[in-house]
Design a protein around this motif. Structure first.
Motif, PDB file in Angstrom:
ATOM      1  N   TYR A  30       0.845  -1.185   0.000  1.00  0.00           N
ATOM      2  CA  TYR A  30       0.000   0.000   0.000  1.00  0.00           C
ATOM      3  C   TYR A  30       0.880   1.234   0.000  1.00  0.00           C
ATOM      4  CZ  TYR A  30      -3.585   3.321   1.369  1.00  0.00           C
ATOM      5  OH  TYR A  30      -4.443   4.392   1.407  1.00  0.00           O
ATOM      6  N   LYS A  31       0.802   2.036  -1.047  1.00  0.00           N
ATOM      7  CA  LYS A  31       1.622   3.238  -1.179  1.00  0.00           C
ATOM      8  C   LYS A  31       0.993   4.376  -0.394  1.00  0.00           C
ATOM      9  CE  LYS A  31       4.593   4.888  -4.806  1.00  0.00           C
ATOM     10  NZ  LYS A  31       5.803   4.373  -4.263  1.00  0.00           N
ATOM     11  N   LEU A  32       1.692   4.870   0.622  1.00  0.00           N
ATOM     12  CA  LEU A  32       1.188   5.972   1.446  1.00  0.00           C
ATOM     13  C   LEU A  32       1.484   7.325   0.824  1.00  0.00           C
ATOM     14  CD1 LEU A  32       2.349   4.571   4.897  1.00  0.00           C
ATOM     15  CD2 LEU A  32       0.055   4.479   3.924  1.00  0.00           C
ATOM     16  N   SER A  33       2.638   7.442   0.173  1.00  0.00           N
ATOM     17  CA  SER A  33       3.037   8.677  -0.504  1.00  0.00           C
ATOM     18  C   SER A  33       4.047   8.297  -1.585  1.00  0.00           C
ATOM     19  CB  SER A  33       3.649   9.676   0.486  1.00  0.00           C
ATOM     20  OG  SER A  33       4.904   9.221   0.950  1.00  0.00           O
ATOM     21  N   ALA A  34       4.711   9.280  -2.151  1.00  0.00           N
ATOM     22  CA  ALA A  34       5.702   9.012  -3.198  1.00  0.00           C
ATOM     23  C   ALA A  34       6.914   8.255  -2.662  1.00  0.00           C
ATOM     24  CB  ALA A  34       6.151  10.312  -3.841  1.00  0.00           C
ATOM     25  N   THR A  35       7.212   8.417  -1.368  1.00  0.00           N
ATOM     26  CA  THR A  35       8.395   7.772  -0.801  1.00  0.00           C
ATOM     27  C   THR A  35       8.094   6.732   0.271  1.00  0.00           C
ATOM     28  OG1 THR A  35       8.648   9.582   0.782  1.00  0.00           O
ATOM     29  CG2 THR A  35       9.885   9.751  -1.285  1.00  0.00           C
ATOM     30  N   TRP A  36       6.890   6.724   0.817  1.00  0.00           N
ATOM     31  CA  TRP A  36       6.534   5.801   1.901  1.00  0.00           C
ATOM     32  C   TRP A  36       5.533   4.747   1.432  1.00  0.00           C
ATOM     33  CZ3 TRP A  36       8.851   5.627   6.554  1.00  0.00           C
ATOM     34  CH2 TRP A  36       9.595   6.727   6.944  1.00  0.00           C
ATOM     35  N   ASP A  53      11.623   4.981   0.527  1.00  0.00           N
ATOM     36  CA  ASP A  53      12.560   5.124  -0.596  1.00  0.00           C
ATOM     37  C   ASP A  53      12.987   6.578  -0.669  1.00  0.00           C
ATOM     38  OD1 ASP A  53      13.004   2.678  -1.903  1.00  0.00           O
ATOM     39  OD2 ASP A  53      11.009   2.770  -2.813  1.00  0.00           O
ATOM     40  N   SER A  54      14.284   6.811  -0.712  1.00  0.00           N
ATOM     41  CA  SER A  54      14.792   8.179  -0.823  1.00  0.00           C
ATOM     42  C   SER A  54      14.494   8.724  -2.214  1.00  0.00           C
ATOM     43  CB  SER A  54      16.294   8.209  -0.568  1.00  0.00           C
ATOM     44  OG  SER A  54      16.793   9.504  -0.791  1.00  0.00           O
ATOM     45  N   ALA A  55      13.908   9.901  -2.263  1.00  0.00           N
ATOM     46  CA  ALA A  55      13.610  10.534  -3.544  1.00  0.00           C
ATOM     47  C   ALA A  55      14.840  11.215  -4.132  1.00  0.00           C
ATOM     48  CB  ALA A  55      12.485  11.549  -3.367  1.00  0.00           C
ATOM     49  N   THR A  56      15.823  11.536  -3.296  1.00  0.00           N
ATOM     50  CA  THR A  56      16.994  12.281  -3.772  1.00  0.00           C
ATOM     51  C   THR A  56      18.224  11.399  -3.986  1.00  0.00           C
ATOM     52  OG1 THR A  56      17.584  12.813  -1.495  1.00  0.00           O
ATOM     53  CG2 THR A  56      16.233  14.406  -2.683  1.00  0.00           C
ATOM     54  N   THR A  57      18.362  10.298  -3.254  1.00  0.00           N
ATOM     55  CA  THR A  57      19.533   9.423  -3.366  1.00  0.00           C
ATOM     56  C   THR A  57      19.106   8.078  -3.933  1.00  0.00           C
ATOM     57  OG1 THR A  57      20.471  10.487  -1.415  1.00  0.00           O
ATOM     58  CG2 THR A  57      21.485   8.424  -2.135  1.00  0.00           C
ATOM     59  N   ARG A  58      19.533   7.806  -5.144  1.00  0.00           N
ATOM     60  CA  ARG A  58      19.154   6.550  -5.801  1.00  0.00           C
ATOM     61  C   ARG A  58      19.735   5.351  -5.054  1.00  0.00           C
ATOM     62  NH1 ARG A  58      18.892   5.033 -11.986  1.00  0.00           N
ATOM     63  NH2 ARG A  58      19.191   2.789 -11.784  1.00  0.00           N
ATOM     64  N   GLY A  59      18.891   4.359  -4.796  1.00  0.00           N
ATOM     65  CA  GLY A  59      19.329   3.140  -4.125  1.00  0.00           C
ATOM     66  C   GLY A  59      19.279   3.198  -2.606  1.00  0.00           C
ATOM     67  N   LEU A  60      18.946   4.334  -2.030  1.00  0.00           N
ATOM     68  CA  LEU A  60      18.873   4.450  -0.573  1.00  0.00           C
ATOM     69  C   LEU A  60      17.436   4.199  -0.128  1.00  0.00           C
ATOM     70  CD1 LEU A  60      20.235   5.197   2.123  1.00  0.00           C
ATOM     71  CD2 LEU A  60      19.549   7.565   1.686  1.00  0.00           C
ATOM     72  N   ASP A  61      17.249   3.224   0.735  1.00  0.00           N
ATOM     73  CA  ASP A  61      15.925   2.956   1.282  1.00  0.00           C
ATOM     74  C   ASP A  61      16.068   2.411   2.697  1.00  0.00           C
ATOM     75  OD1 ASP A  61      16.940   0.485   0.643  1.00  0.00           O
ATOM     76  OD2 ASP A  61      15.121  -0.246  -0.304  1.00  0.00           O
ATOM     77  N   LEU A  62      14.961   2.398   3.417  1.00  0.00           N
ATOM     78  CA  LEU A  62      14.939   1.946   4.801  1.00  0.00           C
ATOM     79  C   LEU A  62      13.632   1.195   5.030  1.00  0.00           C
ATOM     80  CD1 LEU A  62      16.145   2.147   7.737  1.00  0.00           C
ATOM     81  CD2 LEU A  62      14.711   4.170   7.994  1.00  0.00           C
ATOM     82  N   THR A  63      13.717   0.045   5.683  1.00  0.00           N
ATOM     83  CA  THR A  63      12.529  -0.736   6.007  1.00  0.00           C
ATOM     84  C   THR A  63      12.525  -1.058   7.486  1.00  0.00           C
ATOM     85  OG1 THR A  63      12.514  -1.731   3.806  1.00  0.00           O
ATOM     86  CG2 THR A  63      11.223  -2.823   5.498  1.00  0.00           C
ATOM     87  N   LEU A  64      11.419  -0.755   8.158  1.00  0.00           N
ATOM     88  CA  LEU A  64      11.219  -1.108   9.560  1.00  0.00           C
ATOM     89  C   LEU A  64      10.111  -2.145   9.607  1.00  0.00           C
ATOM     90  CD1 LEU A  64      11.209   2.471  11.091  1.00  0.00           C
ATOM     91  CD2 LEU A  64      13.075   0.838  11.109  1.00  0.00           C
ATOM     92  N   GLY A  65      10.370  -3.278  10.253  1.00  0.00           N
ATOM     93  CA  GLY A  65       9.392  -4.351  10.247  1.00  0.00           C
ATOM     94  C   GLY A  65       8.998  -4.802  11.644  1.00  0.00           C
ATOM     95  N   LEU A  66       7.756  -5.204  11.760  1.00  0.00           N
ATOM     96  CA  LEU A  66       7.231  -5.800  12.992  1.00  0.00           C
ATOM     97  C   LEU A  66       6.737  -7.185  12.600  1.00  0.00           C
ATOM     98  CD1 LEU A  66       6.284  -5.604  15.947  1.00  0.00           C
ATOM     99  CD2 LEU A  66       4.130  -4.653  15.074  1.00  0.00           C
ATOM    100  N   TYR A  67       7.354  -8.200  13.189  1.00  0.00           N
ATOM    101  CA  TYR A  67       7.051  -9.576  12.819  1.00  0.00           C
ATOM    102  C   TYR A  67       6.305 -10.286  13.950  1.00  0.00           C
ATOM    103  CZ  TYR A  67      10.243  -8.659   9.044  1.00  0.00           C
ATOM    104  OH  TYR A  67      10.834  -8.110   7.944  1.00  0.00           O
ATOM    105  N   ASN A  68       5.388 -11.162  13.575  1.00  0.00           N
ATOM    106  CA  ASN A  68       4.578 -11.924  14.509  1.00  0.00           C
ATOM    107  C   ASN A  68       3.841 -10.984  15.471  1.00  0.00           C
ATOM    108  OD1 ASN A  68       3.425 -14.134  15.670  1.00  0.00           O
ATOM    109  ND2 ASN A  68       5.245 -14.842  16.704  1.00  0.00           N
ATOM    110  N   ALA A  69       3.104 -10.057  14.895  1.00  0.00           N
ATOM    111  CA  ALA A  69       2.441  -9.006  15.663  1.00  0.00           C
ATOM    112  C   ALA A  69       1.226  -9.476  16.452  1.00  0.00           C
ATOM    113  CB  ALA A  69       2.034  -7.864  14.724  1.00  0.00           C
ATOM    114  N   LEU A  70       0.719 -10.674  16.185  1.00  0.00           N
ATOM    115  CA  LEU A  70      -0.459 -11.153  16.903  1.00  0.00           C
ATOM    116  C   LEU A  70      -0.081 -11.774  18.228  1.00  0.00           C
ATOM    117  CD1 LEU A  70      -2.563 -12.750  14.048  1.00  0.00           C
ATOM    118  CD2 LEU A  70      -2.899 -10.562  15.167  1.00  0.00           C
TER     119      LEU A  70
END
Length: 82
Positions: A14-20, A65-82
């Protein structure tokens, strides 16, 4: 043993914005068999088998996803949330 015979995964992007974006996923694991953990300070292992019921696993990842630096991204995950 300890491996589910059935596994059903589902995911969404689900795309929240252009970068998120938010990426939830649900995994259904069928029933499985495993050994019961021994009692603390037990001197012997009785080898008792137990049937573990079906288990749903909910995971959620927030991705940037960074809009200014190609290839730079960050992912924060929550696993087994139930």
């Amino acid at each position: 043993m300890a491996v589910a015979a059935q596994k059903l995964p589902a995911s969404l992007h689900y795309k929240l914005s252009a970068t998120w974006s938010m990426n939830p996923s649900l995994v259904y694991l069928g029933s499985r068999w495993g050994y019961v953990a021994p009692i603390a300070n037990a001197t012997t292992f009785d080898g008792t088998l137990k049937r573990f019921g079906p288990t749903p696993l909910l995971n959620v990842a927030l991705h940037w996803d960074s809009a200014t630096t190609r290839g730079l991204d960050l992912t924060l995950g929550l696993y087994n949330a139930l």
